[in-house]
Design a protein around this motif. Structure first.
Motif, mmCIF file in Angstrom:
data_model
loop_
_atom_site.group_PDB
_atom_site.id
_atom_site.type_symbol
_atom_site.label_atom_id
_atom_site.label_comp_id
_atom_site.label_asym_id
_atom_site.label_seq_id
_atom_site.Cartn_x
_atom_site.Cartn_y
_atom_site.Cartn_z
ATOM 1 N N GLY A 64 -2.094 6.688 17.475
ATOM 2 C CA GLY A 64 -2.954 7.085 16.372
ATOM 3 C C GLY A 64 -2.444 6.621 15.021
ATOM 4 N N MET A 65 -1.915 5.403 14.956
ATOM 5 C CA MET A 65 -1.412 4.818 13.711
ATOM 6 C C MET A 65 -0.199 5.566 13.155
ATOM 7 S SD MET A 65 -5.150 4.154 11.945
ATOM 8 C CE MET A 65 -4.441 3.937 10.327
ATOM 9 N N LYS A 66 0.572 6.190 14.042
ATOM 10 C CA LYS A 66 1.777 6.894 13.598
ATOM 11 C C LYS A 66 2.902 6.706 14.604
ATOM 12 C CE LYS A 66 -0.512 10.540 10.915
ATOM 13 N NZ LYS A 66 -0.673 11.992 10.728
ATOM 14 N N VAL A 67 4.133 6.623 14.098
ATOM 15 C CA VAL A 67 5.302 6.594 14.970
ATOM 16 C C VAL A 67 5.905 7.996 15.012
ATOM 17 C CG1 VAL A 67 5.752 4.175 14.397
ATOM 18 C CG2 VAL A 67 6.949 5.992 13.152
ATOM 19 N N PRO A 68 6.639 8.334 16.066
ATOM 20 C CA PRO A 68 7.260 9.665 16.149
ATOM 21 C C PRO A 68 8.306 9.870 15.045
ATOM 22 C CG PRO A 68 7.240 8.586 18.292
ATOM 23 C CD PRO A 68 6.855 7.542 17.295
ATOM 24 N N ASP A 69 8.521 11.122 14.684
ATOM 25 C CA ASP A 69 9.484 11.451 13.622
ATOM 26 C C ASP A 69 10.881 10.918 13.923
ATOM 27 O OD1 ASP A 69 7.544 12.785 12.198
ATOM 28 O OD2 ASP A 69 8.098 14.780 12.922
ATOM 29 N N ASP A 70 11.277 10.947 15.209
ATOM 30 C CA ASP A 70 12.652 10.578 15.534
ATOM 31 C C ASP A 70 12.936 9.085 15.384
ATOM 32 O OD1 ASP A 70 10.946 10.610 18.076
ATOM 33 O OD2 ASP A 70 12.710 9.511 18.761
ATOM 34 N N LEU A 71 11.901 8.275 15.170
ATOM 35 C CA LEU A 71 12.097 6.840 14.991
ATOM 36 C C LEU A 71 12.139 6.425 13.522
ATOM 37 C CD1 LEU A 71 9.879 5.209 17.792
ATOM 38 C CD2 LEU A 71 12.359 5.595 17.786
ATOM 39 N N ILE A 72 11.803 7.324 12.630
ATOM 40 C CA ILE A 72 11.801 6.976 11.205
ATOM 41 C C ILE A 72 13.244 6.807 10.729
ATOM 42 C CG2 ILE A 72 11.210 7.763 8.878
ATOM 43 C CD1 ILE A 72 8.849 9.260 10.141
ATOM 44 N N PRO A 73 13.594 5.656 10.189
ATOM 45 C CA PRO A 73 14.991 5.390 9.797
ATOM 46 C C PRO A 73 15.333 5.943 8.419
ATOM 47 C CG PRO A 73 13.663 3.424 9.444
ATOM 48 C CD PRO A 73 12.733 4.457 10.037
ATOM 49 N N TYR A 74 16.505 6.555 8.347
ATOM 50 C CA TYR A 74 17.031 7.072 7.077
ATOM 51 C C TYR A 74 18.426 6.496 6.861
ATOM 52 C CZ TYR A 74 13.213 10.465 7.228
ATOM 53 O OH TYR A 74 11.968 11.051 7.273
ATOM 54 N N CYS A 75 18.789 6.334 5.619
ATOM 55 C CA CYS A 75 20.095 5.786 5.276
ATOM 56 C C CYS A 75 21.210 6.725 5.730
ATOM 57 C CB CYS A 75 20.169 5.553 3.762
ATOM 58 S SG CYS A 75 21.766 4.939 3.193
ATOM 59 N N LYS A 76 22.201 6.173 6.429
ATOM 60 C CA LYS A 76 23.323 6.978 6.903
ATOM 61 C C LYS A 76 24.264 7.375 5.772
ATOM 62 C CE LYS A 76 23.260 4.800 11.466
ATOM 63 N NZ LYS A 76 24.008 3.980 12.453
ATOM 64 N N GLU A 77 24.157 6.677 4.639
ATOM 65 C CA GLU A 77 25.054 6.954 3.515
ATOM 66 C C GLU A 77 24.517 8.060 2.611
ATOM 67 O OE1 GLU A 77 27.942 5.402 3.364
ATOM 68 O OE2 GLU A 77 27.502 4.042 5.024
ATOM 69 N N CYS A 78 23.207 7.980 2.266
ATOM 70 C CA CYS A 78 22.658 8.928 1.286
ATOM 71 C C CYS A 78 21.471 9.726 1.794
ATOM 72 C CB CYS A 78 22.275 8.196 -0.001
ATOM 73 S SG CYS A 78 20.798 7.152 0.150
ATOM 74 N N PHE B 189 0.832 -1.207 0.000
ATOM 75 C CA PHE B 189 0.000 0.000 0.000
ATOM 76 C C PHE B 189 0.869 1.261 0.000
ATOM 77 C CE2 PHE B 189 -2.558 3.209 2.317
ATOM 78 C CZ PHE B 189 -3.683 3.226 1.504
ATOM 79 N N GLU B 190 0.400 2.297 -0.700
ATOM 80 C CA GLU B 190 1.087 3.588 -0.702
ATOM 81 C C GLU B 190 0.560 4.423 0.465
ATOM 82 O OE1 GLU B 190 3.501 4.766 -2.580
ATOM 83 O OE2 GLU B 190 3.673 2.990 -3.865
ATOM 84 N N PHE B 191 1.353 4.502 1.526
ATOM 85 C CA PHE B 191 0.909 5.209 2.725
ATOM 86 C C PHE B 191 0.982 6.717 2.554
ATOM 87 C CE2 PHE B 191 1.898 1.004 4.303
ATOM 88 C CZ PHE B 191 0.932 0.786 5.277
ATOM 89 N N GLU B 192 0.223 7.417 3.393
ATOM 90 C CA GLU B 192 0.174 8.874 3.331
ATOM 91 C C GLU B 192 1.488 9.501 3.768
ATOM 92 O OE1 GLU B 192 -3.116 10.045 5.740
ATOM 93 O OE2 GLU B 192 -4.633 9.204 4.390
ATOM 94 N N ASN B 193 2.174 8.850 4.696
ATOM 95 C CA ASN B 193 3.435 9.379 5.203
ATOM 96 C C ASN B 193 4.236 8.248 5.836
ATOM 97 O OD1 ASN B 193 2.477 9.186 8.097
ATOM 98 N ND2 ASN B 193 1.015 10.701 7.308
ATOM 99 N N LEU B 194 5.505 8.507 6.127
ATOM 100 C CA LEU B 194 6.388 7.487 6.706
ATOM 101 C C LEU B 194 5.995 7.135 8.136
ATOM 102 C CD1 LEU B 194 9.841 8.712 5.338
ATOM 103 C CD2 LEU B 194 8.582 6.668 4.639
ATOM 104 N N ASN B 195 5.410 8.085 8.854
ATOM 105 C CA ASN B 195 4.988 7.818 10.232
ATOM 106 C C ASN B 195 3.942 6.709 10.270
ATOM 107 O OD1 ASN B 195 5.488 10.854 9.684
ATOM 108 N ND2 ASN B 195 5.985 10.636 11.861
ATOM 109 N N GLU B 196 2.999 6.788 9.359
ATOM 110 C CA GLU B 196 1.949 5.775 9.292
ATOM 111 C C GLU B 196 2.475 4.459 8.711
ATOM 112 O OE1 GLU B 196 -2.400 6.798 8.511
ATOM 113 O OE2 GLU B 196 -1.775 5.929 6.587
ATOM 114 N N GLU B 197 3.336 4.588 7.718
ATOM 115 C CA GLU B 197 3.919 3.401 7.098
ATOM 116 C C GLU B 197 4.657 2.551 8.119
ATOM 117 O OE1 GLU B 197 7.311 2.441 3.709
ATOM 118 O OE2 GLU B 197 5.987 4.177 3.459
#
Length: 305
Positions: A172-186, A74-82
Motif C-alpha cells: 500500500g505504498m508504505k514500507v514497514p517501520d522496522d525498515l526505516i533507516p535512522y542514523c546510528k550516531e544521532c 516531494f514532501e511525503f506524508e511520512n517516512l514509510n511512504e517516502e
C-alpha cells in the motif's frame, strides 16, 4: 603561454558532427568530460514517460506527479511512504539500470587517451560500463548510498540490501517501520546521498579522493591542449559542470569547449570563438563515430593485405 590553434576550428566547417568530435579528440593532449542527465536520457534512462508511469502508477494516481524529478523533491506524508517511493527509485535508477550503449561507446572512444570525467548523474552507468573509478568524479552523490539527514557524521552507507528488503516488503505504498533507516550516531532519519537544493550533501573519504584526482587532472593539463567536452548538461544544476567548464575555457587559452546537446543553450560571447556546439543526439553521435572508426580500420586492414 602562446595560444595554440585548433585545426577543427579552422578547418571543420564542412565536417560532420562525428568527424568534428573525432578530430578534436585526436588534436587534444587531454579530454575533460562533463556528463549530465541528457547522456542518460539518450540511452533511454529518462525520468518521464513510460519508464516513470509504469513503475510508479500508484504514486502518480495519488499525487498526479509529472515526472521523477518532481517526485524526488516531494514532501511525503511520512517516512514509510517516502521510502516506498525511494526504494523503487533506487532500484530503477541504480541497481537494475541496464548497461548503457552510449557509455560503452564513450569508453571505447577514450581508450588510450588522457581523460577525466565529472558527472552530475548519481546512477551506476559508469561502473556498469567498466570505467576506471579513479577517472570518474560523482559530484552529486550516489543513489546506492545513505547519509545522515543532519550530516552529523562524514560517512556514507551502502543501501542496496535495504532497498531490496523495502521493495519486497512494501504494501500500500508504505514500507514497514522496522525498515526505516535512522542514523546510528544521532538518531536522525537517513536519506539518499545526493546534493539537495541548498547544495549540501555528506562527503566522505571516497568523495574527497575523487575530488582530489579530478583537481590533479585539471592542474596537470591546465596549460595543455585540453578538449572540454560537455555531454547532455543543461541548466538544472549549471554550477556543477556547465558554468565551471565555460569559465575554464575562458581562462585557459589552449582549451576548446565542445558541447553536445539537442537543446539550444546560450554560449557566453567571450568563448564563442573556441566553442563547437554539436546539436546532435548523443547516442547517434557516438554510434556514428564508432561506425566510422570501424570502417577506417577495415579499410586499413584490407590495404595492408
Amino acid at each position: 603561454m602562446e595560444k595554440t590553434s585548433w585545426h577543427v576550428l579552422s578547418n571543420g566547417e564542412y565536417l560532420t558532427a562525428s568527424s568534428k568530435l573525432s578530430m578534436a579528440l585526436d588534436e587534444a593532449d587531454a579530454v575533460l568530460i562533463g556528463v549530465g542527465a541528457g547522456m542518460a536520457a539518450a540511452d533511454g534512462f529518462t525520468y518521464a514517460g513510460p519508464r516513470f508511469t509504469q513503475n510508479f502508477p500508484d504514486f502518480i494516481e495519488k499525487y498526479r506527479w509529472l515526472d521523477m524529478f518532481q517526485a524526488s523533491v516531494f514532501e511525503f506524508e511520512n517516512l514509510n511512504e517516502e521510502w516506498s517511493f525511494f526504494s523503487r527509485f533506487v532500484d530503477l535508477n541504480y541497481m537494475s539500470q541496464p548497461l548503457g550503449e552510449s557509455y560503452i561507446r564513450l569508453k571505447e572512444l577514450l581508450e588510450g587517451r588522457n581523460y577525466h570525467i565529472i558527472t552530475s548523474n548519481a546512477d551506476n552507468a559508469f561502473e556498469k560500463a567498466g570505467f576506471d573509478k579513479n577517472k570518474v568524479f560523482d559530484m552529486q552523490g550516489k543513489y546506492n548510498l545513505l547519509q545522515c539527514s543532519k550530516g552529523c557524521t562524514p560517512k556514507r552507507y551502502n543501501n542496496e540490501e535495504l532497498m531490496k528488503d523495502m521493495i519486497d516488503r512494501q504494501r500500500g505504498m508504505k514500507v514497514p517501520d522496522d525498515l526505516i533507516p535512522y542514523c546510528k550516531e544521532c538518531g536522525a532519519p537517513m536519506e539518499l546521498n545526493r546534493r539537495n537544493h541548498t547544495d549540501w550533501m555528506v562527503e566522505d573519504a571516497r568523495f574527497f579522493k575523487e575530488q582530489k584526482l579530478y583537481k590533479q587532472f585539471l592542474q596537470e593539463y591546465a596549460d595543455k591542449k585540453l578538449l572540454i567536452l560537455e555531454l547532455g548538461c543543461g541548466y538544472m544544476a549549471p554550477q556543477v559542470i556547465k558554468h565551471p567548464f565555460q569559465n575554464m575555457t575562458e581562462n585557459q587559452s589552449n582549451s576548446l569547449y565542445m558541447t553536445v546537446n539537442l537543446k539550444d543553450y546560450s554560449i557566453p560571447q567571450n568563448i564563442r570563438n573556441r566553442t563547437i556546439w554539436l546539436q546532435e543526439d548523443i547516442k547517434d553521435l557516438l554510434l556514428n563515430i564508432q561506425q566510422e572508426q570501424q570502417f577506417t580500420k577495415m579499410n586499413f586492414y584490407e590495404t595492408e593485405q
